[in-house]
Design an enzyme around this catalytic site. Structure first.
Site, PDB file in Angstrom:
ATOM      1  N   ARG A  70       0.744  -1.267  -0.029  1.00  0.00           N
ATOM      2  CA  ARG A  70       0.029   0.079  -0.094  1.00  0.00           C
ATOM      3  C   ARG A  70       1.118   1.244  -0.162  1.00  0.00           C
ATOM      4  O   ARG A  70       0.627   2.207  -0.571  1.00  0.00           O
ATOM      5  CB  ARG A  70      -1.032   0.074   1.229  1.00  0.00           C
ATOM      6  N   MET A  95     -12.421   3.140  -3.901  1.00  0.00           N
ATOM      7  CA  MET A  95     -12.599   1.693  -2.873  1.00  0.00           C
ATOM      8  C   MET A  95     -11.208   1.171  -2.444  1.00  0.00           C
ATOM      9  O   MET A  95     -11.211   0.106  -2.177  1.00  0.00           O
ATOM     10  CB  MET A  95     -13.283   0.610  -4.094  1.00  0.00           C
ATOM     11  N   ASN A 112     -14.715  12.014   2.552  1.00  0.00           N
ATOM     12  CA  ASN A 112     -15.380  10.949   1.635  1.00  0.00           C
ATOM     13  C   ASN A 112     -16.711  11.198   1.832  1.00  0.00           C
ATOM     14  O   ASN A 112     -17.456  11.640   2.558  1.00  0.00           O
ATOM     15  CB  ASN A 112     -15.074   9.690   2.516  1.00  0.00           C
ATOM     16  N   HIS A 114     -20.281   8.465   1.986  1.00  0.00           N
ATOM     17  CA  HIS A 114     -20.682   7.133   2.154  1.00  0.00           C
ATOM     18  C   HIS A 114     -22.210   7.177   2.208  1.00  0.00           C
ATOM     19  O   HIS A 114     -22.821   8.038   2.815  1.00  0.00           O
ATOM     20  CB  HIS A 114     -20.147   6.849   3.529  1.00  0.00           C
ATOM     21  N   GLY A 148      -9.509   4.111   9.392  1.00  0.00           N
ATOM     22  CA  GLY A 148     -10.405   3.037   9.524  1.00  0.00           C
ATOM     23  C   GLY A 148     -11.566   2.963   8.262  1.00  0.00           C
ATOM     24  O   GLY A 148     -11.297   3.871   7.248  1.00  0.00           O
ATOM     25  N   GLU A 179     -26.804  12.409  -1.865  1.00  0.00           N
ATOM     26  CA  GLU A 179     -25.270  12.639  -2.065  1.00  0.00           C
ATOM     27  C   GLU A 179     -24.728  13.713  -3.037  1.00  0.00           C
ATOM     28  O   GLU A 179     -24.098  14.332  -2.818  1.00  0.00           O
ATOM     29  CB  GLU A 179     -24.831  11.428  -2.403  1.00  0.00           C
TER      30      GLU A 179
HETATM   31  C1  GRF Z   1     -21.688   6.618  -3.622  1.00  0.00           C
HETATM   32  O1  GRF Z   1     -22.831   5.868  -3.263  1.00  0.00           O
HETATM   33  C2  GRF Z   1     -20.475   6.980  -2.458  1.00  0.00           C
HETATM   34  O2  GRF Z   1     -21.432   7.128  -1.349  1.00  0.00           O
HETATM   35  C3  GRF Z   1     -19.926   5.660  -2.228  1.00  0.00           C
HETATM   36  O3  GRF Z   1     -19.500   5.252  -3.546  1.00  0.00           O
HETATM   37  C4  GRF Z   1     -20.515   5.518  -4.376  1.00  0.00           C
HETATM   38  C5  GRF Z   1     -19.999   6.071  -5.563  1.00  0.00           C
HETATM   39  O4  GRF Z   1     -20.820   6.266  -6.663  1.00  0.00           O
HETATM   40  N1  GRF Z   1     -18.734   6.003  -1.495  1.00  0.00           N
HETATM   41  P1  GRF Z   1     -20.233   7.319  -7.929  1.00  0.00           P
HETATM   42  O5  GRF Z   1     -19.093   6.516  -8.324  1.00  0.00           O
HETATM   43  O6  GRF Z   1     -20.248   8.660  -7.480  1.00  0.00           O
HETATM   44  O7  GRF Z   1     -21.615   7.284  -8.869  1.00  0.00           O
END
Ligand code: GRF
Length: 206
Positions: A70, A95, A112, A114, A148, A179
């Site tokens: 890493r 990811m 980030n 989520h 984490g 989002e």
């Molecule tokens: C989103 O749901 C985000 O919350 C999560 O991964 C997804 C990414 O979707 N971390 P995108 O690539 O922005 O369409």
């Protein structure tokens, strides 16, 4: 008089990039206080890279599979970002976990997004986890990243109802729409210097 410099933001992606698109769209407004300076993917050929190119934003691919450890991967990520001098990094569907050396490299840290109301349902398949648990309210969280899994200080959250007719696809769509509103808003707050970190807690100044 020259306009105030915009906050330089680097975005890390691994997939479709709809949150990246929301940030790119926000940054098209002249009065948005941040610009997307570079987009880096750890997966070659993903749609997020096309979105960046279509917006005229420089891209790079740093494939984690090419690195034995890493630390070496993160050193290469930093090298890809460095020419663009990002002051803030946004993970948008990125990811991979990141270590302290990377996380400490940016003046305004690493954010980030989520798809759950943390600390509930961290990790993968958060919307499915929420549905399986049977919650009545779901949502999304923007948080600073620590070492984490989805565990760093929360900056902002948005909630959506869970309907009895929902399946993973319909609830995901409802969460995703929030989002796309929330992430650009939080980046604006950071760019305007309104987000203060006090240990685990953050405060957003009016
Ligand atoms: C989103 O749901 C985000 O919350 C999560 O991964 C997804 C990414 O979707 N971390 P995108 O690539 O922005 O369409």
């Amino acid at each position: 008089m020259t306009a105030a410099a915009r906050l330089r933001v680097g975005v890390l992606v691994s997939g479709s990039g709809t949150n990246l698109q929301a940030l790119l769209d926000a940054a098209r407004s002249a009065d948005y206080p941040a610009e997307i300076s570079v987009v880096v993917s750890n997966v070659p050929g993903v749609k997020a890279l096309d979105r960046a190119r279509a917006a005229g934003v420089p891209t790079a691919v740093v494939d984690h599979r090419a690195f034995p450890a890493r630390e070496a991967f993160e050193a290469e990520l930093l090298s890809a970002l460095r020419p663009y001098q990002p002051q803030l990094v946004c993970l948008a569907g990125f990811m991979r976990l990141l270590g302290a050396g990377f996380l400490q490299a940016f003046t305004h840290g690493v954010l980030n997004i989520h798809p759950a109301l943390l600390p509930a349902f961290p990790g993968l398949h958060a919307v499915r986890q929420a549905l399986d648990y049977g919650v009545k309210v779901a949502g999304c969280t923007v948080h600073f990243v620590d070492e984490g899994v989805d565990s760093g200080p929360v900056v902002a959250q948005a909630a959506v109802p869970v309907l009895s007719s929902d399946d993973e696809a319909t609830l995901s769509t409802r969460v995703r729409e929030e989002e796309h509103r929330l992430y650009p808003r939080v980046v604006r707050w950071v760019a305007e210097g309104r987000v203060q970190r006090m240990g685990r807690r953050t405060q957003v100044r009016e």
